[in-house]
Design an enzyme around this catalytic site. Structure first.
Site, mmCIF file in Angstrom:
data_model
loop_
_atom_site.group_PDB
_atom_site.id
_atom_site.type_symbol
_atom_site.label_atom_id
_atom_site.label_comp_id
_atom_site.label_asym_id
_atom_site.label_seq_id
_atom_site.Cartn_x
_atom_site.Cartn_y
_atom_site.Cartn_z
ATOM 1 N N ASP A 98 7.593 2.311 0.536
ATOM 2 C CA ASP A 98 6.170 2.012 0.617
ATOM 3 C C ASP A 98 5.583 2.747 1.814
ATOM 4 O OD1 ASP A 98 3.771 0.429 0.034
ATOM 5 O OD2 ASP A 98 5.164 -1.067 -0.762
ATOM 6 N N ASP A 199 0.119 2.595 -0.466
ATOM 7 C CA ASP A 199 -0.737 1.419 -0.406
ATOM 8 C C ASP A 199 -2.218 1.826 -0.290
ATOM 9 O OD1 ASP A 199 -0.619 -1.539 -0.033
ATOM 10 O OD2 ASP A 199 -1.553 -1.103 1.906
ATOM 11 N N GLU A 264 -1.067 2.943 -5.320
ATOM 12 C CA GLU A 264 -1.629 1.625 -5.600
ATOM 13 C C GLU A 264 -3.121 1.868 -5.792
ATOM 14 O OE1 GLU A 264 -2.742 -2.762 -4.001
ATOM 15 O OE2 GLU A 264 -2.795 -1.037 -2.689
ATOM 16 N N HIS A 324 4.220 -7.960 -6.233
ATOM 17 C CA HIS A 324 4.297 -8.928 -5.134
ATOM 18 C C HIS A 324 2.938 -9.498 -4.740
ATOM 19 C CE1 HIS A 324 3.129 -5.092 -3.581
ATOM 20 N NE2 HIS A 324 2.700 -5.675 -2.478
ATOM 21 N N ASP A 325 1.878 -9.132 -5.427
ATOM 22 C CA ASP A 325 0.534 -9.593 -5.044
ATOM 23 C C ASP A 325 -0.076 -10.619 -5.990
ATOM 24 O OD1 ASP A 325 0.266 -8.115 -2.699
ATOM 25 O OD2 ASP A 325 -0.463 -6.340 -3.754
HETATM 26 C C1 NOJ Z 1 -1.746 -3.936 -1.170
HETATM 27 C C2 NOJ Z 1 -0.413 -4.563 -0.973
HETATM 28 O O1 NOJ Z 1 0.282 -4.576 -2.202
HETATM 29 C C3 NOJ Z 1 -0.667 -5.957 -0.430
HETATM 30 O O2 NOJ Z 1 0.504 -6.720 -0.410
HETATM 31 C C4 NOJ Z 1 -1.280 -5.807 0.930
HETATM 32 O O3 NOJ Z 1 -1.625 -7.086 1.425
HETATM 33 C C5 NOJ Z 1 -2.542 -4.941 0.896
HETATM 34 N N1 NOJ Z 1 -2.375 -3.767 0.106
HETATM 35 C C6 NOJ Z 1 -2.919 -4.492 2.288
HETATM 36 O O4 NOJ Z 1 -1.979 -3.578 2.771
#
Ligand code: NOJ
Length: 526
Positions: A98, A199, A264, A324-325
């Protein structure tokens, strides 16, 4: 057909704190991942993505980096990273890491310097606006909550943070920041990483004049992030200039062989996802409209067809059901139906679509979100449930750790664990294994064209995958009732239900929440 490795690959996302704890401290680590490469290899995984592994105060669980070129001590050290990469590569498994370029931790030395004085040489590495404490510079909202600006009395100025206030945004209009991030990219590629998941890629550059964002005029219920706020992030996110930053990242990445960039990507308008996949930009881009779709054939169809329509011949789709979000898809689908059966249908969709599938650790065993008691919550915005420890066995802590205290509570490992499913041909794990093997041994599932199958019921998702030699129909019944689908003669290669007989009659009767992959005897004309 000459596809790249990342077009043929099945990716597996690992949240390193929760995969396997090798040293008994209750926290998963890199050696724990290495120790389970056998498992991933036998599942047929070609590449892993590791969530952030860098040193971090963990305000956002690693997405607040305080040293881009190190390993968080909870997870190991650079030698452990090297061991993991070497062992994975020996098995033909690639490793991507990442990269969190949009913001640092407020404890990163760059920010510590930047905030020290208005004349500090690192001042312009972040986005500062002098002002008075009662009036933020503009109306931008943080993704997490409230204003995206934090007042810092040391220099009577505001700094921008699109996420937590502990995550100040870097200034990509400063060439020194761009160069520093290129050095970070080189550092990991030199060490053997096969690429990055990047990210907040679309947010890296902000409006030069920091203009107010307009209110969102139309909200589209099919686009889940529209419900998040009434502000259209016109000036703070997905600026046209971001593509120049991406092209430069790609140039650096391409100076090494066979590396990839996976974004992302939250485009402001979903049609624009393809823009990030132009030949000199990212190779892969996550598709959140698909990930967040309700269990409903028409929602998935709309997401898939929009993707197929808007992607030019060079752009390659990426498909993911969980990460994971967000709550795991099996937990989401269980809210109004049979989550287990639905997750099996979704898995078939994931591996049968044209594009690269990403699995989120544990989904292959049907792991659900863990219940997190109030006093065990760790994430400031409530995402702990989907980050619970991997469930390996029915031993204490599901075999994840020998510690009495795991960093997050475990889910229901007695009912759902790898050991129990390994020899059960009816298990979710067996289905994932079969789907992956079928994909690898069936060129049409990887290289074939995608086409909607005409004449199927609206509440089923039915599509074709064709190469000149192979003609496949994938028929997925998203309803809790049987559905008849008229298809030409063929042979069922796989069903999501374990006991179905393998011959397709001309009318295929699908059980409730059943999916099948059918190899047709002949090409469908027209
Ligand atoms: C996306 C990530 O997947 C998430 O976990 C994170 O909190 C935010 N970006 C900020 O970096």
């Amino acid at each position: 057909m000459a596809l790249h490795w990342w077009q043929r690959a099945v990716f597996y996302q690992i949240y390193p704190r929760s995969f396997a704890d090798s040293n008994g401290d209750g926290i998963g680590d890199l050696d724990g991942v290495t120790a389970h490469l056998d498992y991933l290899e036998s599942l047929g995984i070609d590449a892993i993505w590791l969530n952030p592994i860098n040193p971090s105060p963990l305000d956002d669980w690693g997405y607040d980096v305080s040293d881009y070129c190190g390993i968080h001590p909870d997870l190991g050290d650079l030698a452990a990273f090297d061991r993991l990469v070497a062992d994975a590569h020996r098995r033909g498994i690639r490793v991507i890491v990442d990269l969190v370029p949009n913001h640092t931790s407020n404890q990163h030395p760059w920010f510590v310097e930047s905030r020290a004085s208005r004349s500090n040489p690192k001042r312009d590495w972040y986005i500062w606006v002098p002002g008075s404490p009662d009036r933020p510079p503009n109306n931008w909202q943080s993704t997490f909550s409230g204003s995206a600006w934090k007042y810092d009395p040391t220099t009577a100025s505001w700094y921008l943070h699109m996420f937590l206030e502990q995550q100040p945004d870097l200034n990509y209009r400063n060439p020194r920041v761009v160069e520093a991030m290129h050095d970070v990219i080189r550092f990991w590629l030199e060490r053997g990483a096969d690429g990055f998941r990047i990210d907040v890629i679309a947010g890296l550059i902000k409006d030069a004049e920091l203009r107010d964002n307009p209110a969102r005029a139309v909200t589209d219920p099919d686009i889940p992030w529209h419900s998040k706020g009434t502000q259209d992030p016109l000036h703070s996110h997905d600026r046209p200039e971001v593509h120049d930053v991406i092209r430069e990242f790609r140039r650096v990445s391409d100076s090494y062989e066979q590396r990839i960039l996976v974004g992302e990507t939250w485009p402001r308008e979903h049609e624009r996802l393809a823009d990030f996949l132009r030949p000199d930009e990212l190779q892969l881009a996550f598709n959140f409209r698909f990930l967040l779709a309700r269990y409903d054939a028409s929602r998935f169809r709309a997401a898939i067809e929009q993707t197929e329509r808007s992607f030019g011949p060079g752009a390659w789709p990426t498909w993911t059901l969980s990460n994971h979000d967000f709550p795991r898809h099996i937990s989401r689908y269980s809210r109004d139906g049979d989550g287990e059966a639905r997750a099996r249908v979704a898995a078939m969709m994931l591996f049968a679509l044209r594009g690269t599938p990403f699995i989120y650790y544990g989904e292959e065993i049907g792991m659900r979100d863990a219940a997190i008691p109030a006093d065990r919550k760790r994430d400031p915005v409530g995402r702990d449930g989907c980050r619970s420890p991997m469930q390996w066995t029915d031993a204490p802590n599901g075999g994840f750790s020998t510690s009495a205290n795991t960093w997050l509570p475990c889910g229901d490992f007695k009912a759902v664990n790898v050991a129990r499913q390994l020899n059960d041909p009816h298990s979710m794990l067996a289905l994932y294994g079969r789907l992956i093997q079928l994909r690898k041994s069936t060129p049409a599932l990887v290289e074939g064209s995608y086409r909607a199958f005409e004449g199927a019921p609206e509440d089923c998702l039915v599509f074709r995958r064709d190469t000149p030699q192979q003609h496949i129909v994938v028929a997925l019944n998203f309803t809790a009732e049987p559905r008849a689908i008229a298809i030409p003669a063929g042979k069922i290669l796989l069903s999501t239900l374990p006991d179905r007989s393998n011959v397709a009659k001309s009318s295929l009767m699908l059980e409730p929440n059943e999916g099948v992959i059918v190899m047709l005897d002949a090409k469908i004309t027209g």
